[in-house]
Design a protein around this motif. Sequence first.
Motif, PDB file in Angstrom:
ATOM      1  N   GLU A  53      34.796  49.132  47.370  1.00  0.00           N
ATOM      2  CA  GLU A  53      34.446  48.512  46.090  1.00  0.00           C
ATOM      3  C   GLU A  53      35.665  47.833  45.461  1.00  0.00           C
ATOM      4  N   ASP A  54      36.802  48.519  45.441  1.00  0.00           N
ATOM      5  CA  ASP A  54      38.007  47.944  44.843  1.00  0.00           C
ATOM      6  C   ASP A  54      38.527  46.757  45.648  1.00  0.00           C
ATOM      7  N   ARG A  55      38.325  46.756  46.958  1.00  0.00           N
ATOM      8  CA  ARG A  55      38.750  45.619  47.777  1.00  0.00           C
ATOM      9  C   ARG A  55      37.928  44.365  47.495  1.00  0.00           C
ATOM     10  N   LEU A  56      36.731  44.535  46.936  1.00  0.00           N
ATOM     11  CA  LEU A  56      35.868  43.387  46.635  1.00  0.00           C
ATOM     12  C   LEU A  56      36.224  42.698  45.316  1.00  0.00           C
ATOM     13  N   TRP A  57      36.922  43.402  44.430  1.00  0.00           N
ATOM     14  CA  TRP A  57      37.176  42.861  43.092  1.00  0.00           C
ATOM     15  C   TRP A  57      37.974  41.561  43.050  1.00  0.00           C
ATOM     16  N   PRO A  58      39.038  41.379  43.844  1.00  0.00           N
ATOM     17  CA  PRO A  58      39.753  40.094  43.752  1.00  0.00           C
ATOM     18  C   PRO A  58      38.843  38.889  43.977  1.00  0.00           C
ATOM     19  N   GLY A  59      37.939  38.962  44.944  1.00  0.00           N
ATOM     20  CA  GLY A  59      37.007  37.855  45.185  1.00  0.00           C
ATOM     21  C   GLY A  59      36.059  37.641  44.028  1.00  0.00           C
ATOM     22  N   ARG A  60      35.572  38.725  43.447  1.00  0.00           N
ATOM     23  CA  ARG A  60      34.665  38.616  42.300  1.00  0.00           C
ATOM     24  C   ARG A  60      35.372  37.976  41.109  1.00  0.00           C
ATOM     25  N   VAL A  61      36.608  38.380  40.887  1.00  0.00           N
ATOM     26  CA  VAL A  61      37.371  37.826  39.763  1.00  0.00           C
ATOM     27  C   VAL A  61      37.682  36.353  40.014  1.00  0.00           C
ATOM     28  N   ARG A  62      37.994  35.995  41.257  1.00  0.00           N
ATOM     29  CA  ARG A  62      38.218  34.570  41.577  1.00  0.00           C
ATOM     30  C   ARG A  62      36.987  33.744  41.223  1.00  0.00           C
TER      31      ARG A  62
END
Length: 169
Positions: A53-62
């Motif tokens: 889940e935490d590894r997905l956050w940078p893409g979501r924020v981008r």
Amino acid sequence: MTATATSSAATAQQHLSSTSLVRRLGTTGRGMDLCIPRSSPPGLGSAAEMSEEDRLWPGRVRRTGREQLRTWGLDILCEPVELCLSELVTNAMRYGRGPVVGVRLYRTASFLFIEVTDGSPERPVLGVAGSDEESGRGLALVDAIAESWGVSEDGTCTWCRLSVPEEQP
């Protein structure tokens, strides 16, 4: 940390997790604030130890940042802003100590600012990664792309600033 501060952080974490994956704390014509709940233990320092889940956050924020830039008519800044957001959020998820990571994107007439708060008083250091190393280039990329970058006095917020292009006639 006091017991009250600890319980407040835990309550905030529980509330954020139960209401949505990311909570938009406020949006205006001039900015966006995101509050991202962490699911990995704080301060891991390794992507291998981060939750999926935490590894997905940078893409979501981008993607969220890109949407905000388009709202402002600043599509020309999408690539550099996405890269800065990705690097700063990744660092916050890996090295941060707080239960949430805060992301703030706002603009003035001349500048666009990115602030990422991670709850860790340890100041990030601009390192030099060897050619065989798979990580360690994040802040060097931010340094190369942004007009300036820095860390708050208490060490909990890393920020960068990019110039907003003048409007074309």
